[in-house]
Design an enzyme around this catalytic site. Structure first.
Site, PDB file in Angstrom:
ATOM      1  N   GLY A  73       0.873  -1.176   0.000  1.00 30.12           N
ATOM      2  CA  GLY A  73       0.000   0.000   0.000  1.00 30.12           C
ATOM      3  C   GLY A  73       0.911   1.227   0.000  1.00 30.12           C
ATOM      4  O   GLY A  73       1.905   1.262   0.730  1.00 30.12           O
ATOM      5  N   GLY A  85      12.191   7.069 -12.870  1.00 34.74           N
ATOM      6  CA  GLY A  85      12.717   5.706 -12.906  1.00 34.74           C
ATOM      7  C   GLY A  85      14.228   5.692 -13.020  1.00 34.74           C
ATOM      8  O   GLY A  85      14.938   6.390 -12.278  1.00 34.74           O
ATOM      9  N   GLY A 135      16.467   8.992 -13.022  1.00 35.03           N
ATOM     10  CA  GLY A 135      16.670   9.891 -11.883  1.00 35.03           C
ATOM     11  C   GLY A 135      15.510  10.840 -11.641  1.00 35.03           C
ATOM     12  O   GLY A 135      14.376  10.572 -12.059  1.00 35.03           O
ATOM     13  N   ASP A 175       7.735   4.718  -3.561  1.00 28.82           N
ATOM     14  CA  ASP A 175       7.372   4.942  -2.151  1.00 28.82           C
ATOM     15  C   ASP A 175       8.618   4.971  -1.269  1.00 28.82           C
ATOM     16  O   ASP A 175       8.682   5.744  -0.303  1.00 28.82           O
ATOM     17  CB  ASP A 175       6.422   3.839  -1.670  1.00 28.82           C
ATOM     18  CG  ASP A 175       5.129   3.819  -2.464  1.00 28.82           C
ATOM     19  OD1 ASP A 175       4.662   4.901  -2.873  1.00 28.82           O
ATOM     20  OD2 ASP A 175       4.589   2.710  -2.689  1.00 28.82           O
ATOM     21  N   SER A 227      16.054  -0.700  -3.149  1.00 27.14           N
ATOM     22  CA  SER A 227      14.758  -1.409  -3.097  1.00 27.14           C
ATOM     23  C   SER A 227      14.465  -2.178  -4.387  1.00 27.14           C
ATOM     24  O   SER A 227      13.840  -3.233  -4.339  1.00 27.14           O
ATOM     25  CB  SER A 227      13.622  -0.445  -2.764  1.00 27.14           C
ATOM     26  OG  SER A 227      13.239   0.289  -3.898  1.00 27.14           O
TER      27      SER A 227
END
Ligand code: RIB
Length: 298
Positions: free
Chosen positions: A42, A217, A220, A248, A278
């Site tokens: 979420g 993306g 940058g 996020d 990530s």
């Protein structure tokens, strides 16, 4: 030791139901996937987790159902030290996100809002948490009138605001005046501005909010203020496994570093590094780095 900035995230919490598959199926086609997992996600909870792991003192103002997914999401919040005094339990089921991750790491997501759509307005707990925070983070996976009320309240009590306009939707013009930092990706920026050129779109948006940080993306981020480009930050080159939650992570780390007192450009480098880490791991909250991992790459 850094100051621990206080951040309230008013946003969604979903259980992500993730299938890895070679490509998206055609209409009417049945195909095999290679792996299934459930991951707390979420956009709101992702930003809360990223900010907490990057050192923020985070409160999550969200909604879950009285069900097994809701219990798992609450456990994740508590494991990351996120305050849940503003977490509401509703009659609606916990939100779910149905995510296909294809070879190369790109994803497609369908969200079923459930509890995220069940609360129409702020309560006193929400208002108190926002007033006690340095920053309020919001996205569009909660109803826009609720998001607008939170932004308006933040402005009235002197709390800075950061909006991620995703999923993108038409925005009431008044809302822009309550936004200090807007973080769209390039597609969202074009959609919101009604323009084809992403830089023109970011510039257009920066005439309406304090600062625009447009994420692009692997290309940058671009920062615009008062109708002009002020900074470009390059992305780090990594082998992408799964891009879910990268935006996020960027927002959560950015907010944690700004709340800790960093200048915008310094915070942007940390956010870029966090997002890069990530995407090398699977899942949303499962992929987010802690501060020592980010610091080691800076
Ligand atoms: O931004 C990624 C998130 O979008 C996922 O975790 C999913 O829950 C959807 O909200």
């Amino acid at each position: 030791m850094d100051r621990r900035g206080r951040i309230t995230v008013l946003g969604s919490a979903n259980m992500d139901l993730v299938v890895r598959q070679p490509r998206l199926p055609k209409p009417g086609e049945t195909m095999f996937g290679s792996h299934f997992s459930t991951v707390p996600g979420g956009k709101g909870l992702n930003q809360a987790v990223a900010a907490a792991r990057a050192g923020g003192a985070v409160t999550f103002a969200g909604a879950i159902g009285d069900d097994a997914f809701g219990t798992e999401l609450r456990i994740q919040m508590e494991a990351d030290g996120i305050a849940v005094s503003t977490l509401r339990v509703t009659d609606a089921p916990t939100g779910t996100a149905h995510i296909s991750v294809v070879d190369g790491g790109e994803n497609s997501i369908v969200v079923v809002s459930g509890a995220n759509a069940a609360i129409p307005e702020l309560d006193d707990n929400d208002r108190g948490a926002i007033a006690d925070s340095d920053w309020l983070l919001v996205q569009f996976e909660r109803p826009q009138p609720l998001v607008a009320e939170a932004l308006r309240h933040a402005r009235s009590v002197g709390t800075k605001t950061m909006l991620t306009p995703a999923p993108v939707q038409p925005v009431d013009e008044e809302l822009w005046s309550f936004v200090d930092v807007l973080v769209p990706n390039e597609h969202e920026a074009c959609e919101l501005a009604g323009l084809d050129d992403e830089q023109d779109a970011a510039v257009w948006l920066s005439e309406r909010v304090g600062t625009v940080v447009m994420t692009r993306g692997s290309r940058g981020a671009l920062v615009c203020r008062e109708g002009a480009v002020v900074v470009e930050v390059a992305a780090r080159k990594v082998d992408a496994v799964d891009t879910t939650g990268a935006g996020d992570t960027f927002v959560g780390v950015l907010a944690a570093r700004l709340a800790a007192g960093d200048e915008l450009e310094t915070a942007l480098h940390a956010a870029t590094a966090g997002a890069a880490i990530s995407v090398t791991r699977a899942g949303a909250t499962s992929s987010m780095p802690v501060w020592s991992e980010i610091a080691a790459t800076l």
